[in-house]
Scaffold this active site. Structure first.
Site, PDB file in Angstrom:
ATOM      1  N   LEU A 193       0.803  -1.227   0.000  1.00 14.06           N
ATOM      2  CA  LEU A 193       0.000   0.000   0.000  1.00 14.06           C
ATOM      3  C   LEU A 193       0.834   1.275   0.000  1.00 14.06           C
ATOM      4  O   LEU A 193       0.303   2.371   0.157  1.00 14.06           O
ATOM      5  CB  LEU A 193      -0.982  -0.016   1.173  1.00 14.06           C
ATOM      6  CG  LEU A 193      -1.960  -1.201   1.153  1.00 14.06           C
ATOM      7  CD1 LEU A 193      -2.889  -1.149   2.356  1.00 14.06           C
ATOM      8  CD2 LEU A 193      -2.745  -1.265  -0.142  1.00 14.06           C
ATOM      9  N   CYS A 194       2.144   1.148  -0.184  1.00 18.83           N
ATOM     10  CA  CYS A 194       3.000   2.331  -0.300  1.00 18.83           C
ATOM     11  C   CYS A 194       2.881   2.910  -1.708  1.00 18.83           C
ATOM     12  O   CYS A 194       2.836   2.178  -2.689  1.00 18.83           O
ATOM     13  CB  CYS A 194       4.456   1.963  -0.031  1.00 18.83           C
ATOM     14  SG  CYS A 194       4.849   1.772   1.702  1.00 18.83           S
ATOM     15  N   HIS A 195       2.854   4.235  -1.775  1.00 19.54           N
ATOM     16  CA  HIS A 195       2.806   4.912  -3.069  1.00 19.54           C
ATOM     17  C   HIS A 195       4.182   4.856  -3.731  1.00 19.54           C
ATOM     18  O   HIS A 195       5.201   4.983  -3.041  1.00 19.54           O
ATOM     19  CB  HIS A 195       2.424   6.386  -2.883  1.00 19.54           C
ATOM     20  CG  HIS A 195       1.032   6.583  -2.398  1.00 19.54           C
ATOM     21  ND1 HIS A 195       0.701   6.524  -1.061  1.00 19.54           N
ATOM     22  CD2 HIS A 195      -0.118   6.825  -3.070  1.00 19.54           C
ATOM     23  CE1 HIS A 195      -0.602   6.737  -0.933  1.00 19.54           C
ATOM     24  NE2 HIS A 195      -1.125   6.918  -2.135  1.00 19.54           N
ATOM     25  N   ASP A 253      23.941 -11.056   4.822  1.00 22.94           N
ATOM     26  CA  ASP A 253      24.177 -11.952   3.691  1.00 22.94           C
ATOM     27  C   ASP A 253      25.659 -12.067   3.363  1.00 22.94           C
ATOM     28  O   ASP A 253      26.172 -13.166   3.155  1.00 22.94           O
ATOM     29  CB  ASP A 253      23.407 -11.460   2.463  1.00 22.94           C
ATOM     30  CG  ASP A 253      23.647 -12.343   1.253  1.00 22.94           C
ATOM     31  OD1 ASP A 253      23.433 -13.573   1.369  1.00 22.94           O
ATOM     32  OD2 ASP A 253      24.048 -11.819   0.202  1.00 22.94           O
ATOM     33  N   MET A 261       8.626   4.932   5.234  1.00 19.45           N
ATOM     34  CA  MET A 261       8.792   3.531   4.839  1.00 19.45           C
ATOM     35  C   MET A 261      10.007   3.352   3.939  1.00 19.45           C
ATOM     36  O   MET A 261      10.693   2.327   4.011  1.00 19.45           O
ATOM     37  CB  MET A 261       7.526   2.992   4.157  1.00 19.45           C
ATOM     38  CG  MET A 261       6.308   2.969   5.068  1.00 19.45           C
ATOM     39  SD  MET A 261       6.590   2.199   6.689  1.00 19.45           S
ATOM     40  CE  MET A 261       7.099   0.560   6.229  1.00 19.45           C
ATOM     41  N   GLU A 262      10.302   4.341   3.131  1.00 17.83           N
ATOM     42  CA  GLU A 262      11.476   4.267   2.266  1.00 17.83           C
ATOM     43  C   GLU A 262      12.759   4.286   3.089  1.00 17.83           C
ATOM     44  O   GLU A 262      13.691   3.512   2.818  1.00 17.83           O
ATOM     45  CB  GLU A 262      11.445   5.409   1.246  1.00 17.83           C
ATOM     46  CG  GLU A 262      10.407   5.232   0.156  1.00 17.83           C
ATOM     47  CD  GLU A 262       8.954   5.400   0.590  1.00 17.83           C
ATOM     48  OE1 GLU A 262       8.069   4.980  -0.166  1.00 17.83           O
ATOM     49  OE2 GLU A 262       8.685   5.951   1.689  1.00 17.83           O
TER      50      GLU A 262
END
Length: 161
Positions: free
Chosen positions: A73-75, A125, A110-111
């Site tokens: 739901l992130c733009h 990793d 969120m970014e």
């Protein structure tokens, strides 16, 4: 009120059409705990896979640009700045700080969080062959500027339980 739910409780992308374009910025962090020997190998440039910090920085930048592909739901955003900083923190950790900026209609928290998280996962990793006990911790928003909700600084806010 949760903004990503419609009146029937269904998940929905928030409509930002009528929101004003403003300057927005967010800063997030993550910490990767590891054995001191692992950190020394990273800092000294002795890792057989190459420059761990450089690869993690690029991974974080790429991740910020792909956030809307990862979180439903992130733009999709036209970020104007993404910075990922990595540094040794004591003798057993790497602290990652990621910042994102844009002039737009929705925030970039969120970014920034995605950039910090993916940079941390990239360190894991690259180093898992020598240290499987690494721990990724303290992924959090440090600061948010712009938009209707104003200025948020993590250490000045109450922690949600």
């Amino acid at each position: 009120m949760l903004t990503h739910l419609d009146s029937q409780g269904r998940a929905n992308m928030v409509d930002v059409t009528d929101k004003a374009v403003t300057s927005r910025e967010a800063v997030a962090e993550a910490v990767v705990r590891m054995l001191p020997t692992t950190l020394q190998m990273i800092v000294s440039g002795g890792h057989p896979k190459g420059d761990v910090f450089a690869v993690a920085r690029i991974a974080g930048i790429q991740a910020a640009k792909k956030t809307s592909d990862l979180i439903p739901l992130c733009h999709p955003l036209m970020l104007t700045s993404i910075k990922v900083h990595l540094a040794a923190d004591g003798d057993d950790a790497v602290r990652i700080t990621a910042s994102c900026k844009l002039a737009g209609q929705t925030g970039v928290e969120m970014e920034a969080l995605t950039a910090a998280s993916i940079a941390a996962l990239t360190i894991y990793d690259m180093c898992k062959a020598v240290d499987r006990g690494m721990v990724i911790e303290s992924v959090r928003l440090l600061e948010k500027l712009g938009g209707k909700s104003g200025h948020f600084i993590a250490d000045q806010a109450q922690v949600s339980s």
